[in-house]
Scaffold this active site. Structure first.
Site, mmCIF file in Angstrom:
data_model
loop_
_atom_site.group_PDB
_atom_site.id
_atom_site.type_symbol
_atom_site.label_atom_id
_atom_site.label_comp_id
_atom_site.label_asym_id
_atom_site.label_seq_id
_atom_site.Cartn_x
_atom_site.Cartn_y
_atom_site.Cartn_z
ATOM 1 N N GLU A 103 37.621 25.477 70.308
ATOM 2 C CA GLU A 103 36.650 24.472 70.716
ATOM 3 C C GLU A 103 36.606 24.376 72.227
ATOM 4 O O GLU A 103 37.628 24.486 72.910
ATOM 5 C CB GLU A 103 36.993 23.118 70.095
ATOM 6 N N CYS A 133 35.712 21.890 79.574
ATOM 7 C CA CYS A 133 37.106 21.934 79.129
ATOM 8 C C CYS A 133 37.208 23.084 78.129
ATOM 9 O O CYS A 133 36.593 23.032 77.059
ATOM 10 C CB CYS A 133 37.482 20.612 78.468
ATOM 11 N N CYS A 140 48.283 26.179 69.311
ATOM 12 C CA CYS A 140 49.243 25.995 70.401
ATOM 13 C C CYS A 140 50.648 25.877 69.809
ATOM 14 O O CYS A 140 50.835 25.258 68.761
ATOM 15 C CB CYS A 140 48.905 24.726 71.194
ATOM 16 N N CYS A 144 53.129 19.208 70.952
ATOM 17 C CA CYS A 144 53.146 17.820 71.434
ATOM 18 C C CYS A 144 52.764 16.905 70.270
ATOM 19 O O CYS A 144 51.760 17.128 69.596
ATOM 20 C CB CYS A 144 52.173 17.646 72.587
ATOM 21 N N CYS A 147 49.196 15.307 69.895
ATOM 22 C CA CYS A 147 48.052 16.211 70.055
ATOM 23 C C CYS A 147 47.691 16.903 68.744
ATOM 24 O O CYS A 147 48.546 17.482 68.072
ATOM 25 C CB CYS A 147 48.391 17.257 71.119
ATOM 26 N N GLY A 185 45.597 25.237 73.351
ATOM 27 C CA GLY A 185 46.534 26.233 73.849
ATOM 28 C C GLY A 185 47.244 25.832 75.128
ATOM 29 O O GLY A 185 46.839 24.909 75.837
ATOM 30 N N GLU A 186 48.315 26.536 75.418
ATOM 31 C CA GLU A 186 49.072 26.405 76.666
ATOM 32 C C GLU A 186 48.674 27.567 77.572
ATOM 33 O O GLU A 186 49.057 28.722 77.335
ATOM 34 C CB GLU A 186 50.585 26.438 76.376
ATOM 35 N N SER A 217 45.936 23.244 83.408
ATOM 36 C CA SER A 217 46.875 22.223 82.941
ATOM 37 C C SER A 217 47.961 22.875 82.094
ATOM 38 O O SER A 217 47.684 23.715 81.244
ATOM 39 C CB SER A 217 46.130 21.174 82.107
ATOM 40 N N SER A 240 51.244 18.262 82.490
ATOM 41 C CA SER A 240 51.261 17.268 81.414
ATOM 42 C C SER A 240 52.681 16.731 81.283
ATOM 43 O O SER A 240 53.529 17.338 80.647
ATOM 44 C CB SER A 240 50.798 17.913 80.093
ATOM 45 N N LEU A 241 52.920 15.580 81.876
ATOM 46 C CA LEU A 241 54.272 15.048 81.992
ATOM 47 C C LEU A 241 54.632 14.124 80.828
ATOM 48 O O LEU A 241 55.618 14.342 80.122
ATOM 49 C CB LEU A 241 54.411 14.312 83.329
ATOM 50 N N HIS A 242 53.884 13.037 80.675
ATOM 51 C CA HIS A 242 53.956 12.127 79.520
ATOM 52 C C HIS A 242 55.211 11.258 79.416
ATOM 53 O O HIS A 242 55.285 10.414 78.523
ATOM 54 C CB HIS A 242 53.781 12.894 78.202
ATOM 55 N N ASN A 316 44.318 8.957 72.305
ATOM 56 C CA ASN A 316 43.167 9.030 71.411
ATOM 57 C C ASN A 316 43.647 9.300 69.995
ATOM 58 O O ASN A 316 44.529 10.136 69.784
ATOM 59 C CB ASN A 316 42.215 10.159 71.847
ATOM 60 N N CYS A 363 40.664 13.910 74.820
ATOM 61 C CA CYS A 363 41.971 14.527 75.084
ATOM 62 C C CYS A 363 42.880 14.449 73.860
ATOM 63 O O CYS A 363 43.088 13.386 73.287
ATOM 64 C CB CYS A 363 42.624 13.825 76.268
#
Length: 388
Positions: A103, A133, A140, A144, A147, A185-186, A217, A240-242, A316, A363
């Site tokens: 996507e 995006c 992936c 996470c 996600c 994906g990473e 990212s 992407s820390l989080h 989200n 996101c």
């Protein structure tokens, strides 16, 4: 992960095209002509199956005749398009030759709709623009927990041409100014393809995007972060820390065990010293998980030495995240978290405006459901699209 092959090969795979020309003793310079011609024709919508290369200036007739047997101008196709009710977001489901899908999301932004308190009239300046995006992998492996893409696992890496073709498809919908590698994906786990796709994007003979308008990212592949300065000159980095510490981060990003927070900071510091550019930190805010006052102060202490922007992203809804018990943060709690970082630590901190939540394109919401020929899109504005 399945090994992927092409038949015919995507023409925007510059390595394959160059090898093809060399093996048949054609000039290497013809590759530039071919790519420039294809990029222009594709955006114009001019895609005849026969004779596509016949009007390519300077291309030998014998090469124009043999190209279609080995290369296709587009190896992928848009099989579904969904536009949000507000009209500011369009999600494209892109299918590859082998049936795998990813996507890509077009986000439209008009600065004049916002306010700038620093201006006398409080009006923002700037022209309407669109950001794409895009995805770098099918699924992936980073897993996470908040996600949706992480629930797929890793199905396969995208070829550089397949990544670039997402931009081609988007350009046929809207002129794209900015690129963010924040889809499926990473990116740094598909490093060579991402590097090669960026070279195509910034090539002035194709679409000539500014490197400063591209952002990669990553969840944090430390050795690759350090390599980005040389391999992706001018491109922005978003981490992407989080979480402000390793223990909390592991509960959200299990694969973070291989990339401890202190090593991530060292890698970002190395990249910043090499580039002189600002680092972007992404922080998905999970209500009552990573948004309390102590965590805000710990995060501020961690980031205060950086020239950076911290993007707070309210969580989200996703099916997997809901099973973990996640929820969006309370507005007042989020505001306090942001205010602490801004006022106590001087960190430029924004709360990201979410695009396309009603079509599952915000996101963390991108996912292709296994065993289905369509995407997980829901909501209004869904449109089936024939082959382009």
């Amino acid at each position: 992960m399945v090994k992927r092959t092409f038949s015919p090969h995507p023409v925007f795979d510059l390595q394959a095209l160059s090898e093809f020309l060399r093996e048949r003793e054609f000039k290497a310079s013809h590759a530039d002509r071919i790519l420039s011609h294809a990029a222009r024709k594709l955006v114009a919508g001019d895609l005849p199956e026969a004779g596509l290369w016949e009007d390519c200036e300077g291309l030998p007739k014998d090469l124009a005749a043999v190209l279609p047997k080995h290369f296709t101008p587009l190896s992928s196709k848009v099989v579904e398009s969904s536009t949000s009710s507000s009209g500011d977001t369009t999600k494209l489901v892109v299918e590859m030759q082998d049936g795998m899908q990813v996507e890509a999301v077009i986000m439209r932004y008009d600065p004049k709709q916002g306010r700038d308190p620093s201006k006398e009239d409080s009006k923002r300046r700037g022209e309407r623009r669109a950001t794409l995006c895009l995805s770098s992998q099918v699924g992936c492996q980073m897993a996470c927990k908040f996600c949706a893409t992480g629930t797929m696992g890793l199905k396969g890496n995208l070829n550089a041409a397949e990544i670039f073709e997402q931009l081609v498809h988007a350009m046929r919908v809207e002129k794209i100014r900015n690129i963010v590698f924040m889809g499926m994906g990473e990116p740094l786990n598909n490093y060579k393809s991402v590097c090669a796709s960026i070279k195509l994007m910034v090539d002035g003979r194709l679409y000539g995007l500014a490197p400063s308008h591209i952002c990669v990212s990553t969840v944090g592949v430390t050795n690759r972060i350090k390599s980005m300065a040389a391999d992706m000159p001018g491109v922005n980095l978003a981490l992407s820390l989080h979480a402000p510490n390793q223990e909390l981060r592991l509960s959200i990003v299990p694969t973070g065990k291989a990339y401890p927070v202190h090593k991530l900071m060292d890698a970002c510091r190395s990249w910043q010293e090499a580039t002189g550019k600002r680092v972007f930190f992404e922080y998905v805010v999970l209500g009552e998980v990573n948004d309390n006052q102590e965590q805000a102060e710990e995060l501020g202490a961690l980031l205060k030495e950086f020239d950076c922007v911290l993007n707070l992203i309210p969580w989200n809804p996703t099916e997997g995240g809901a099973m973990e018990g996640y929820k969006a943060p309370a507005e007042e709690r989020l505001a306090t978290f942001q205010r602490t970082l801004r006022e106590a630590y001087g960190i430029r901190t924004t709360v990201r405006r979410e695009f396309g939540q009603d079509i599952n394109s915000a996101c963390g919401q991108l996912v292709i459901k296994s065993g289905e020929a369509k995407s997980s899109c829901s909501g209004g504005g869904k449109t089936k699209v024939d082959d382009w």
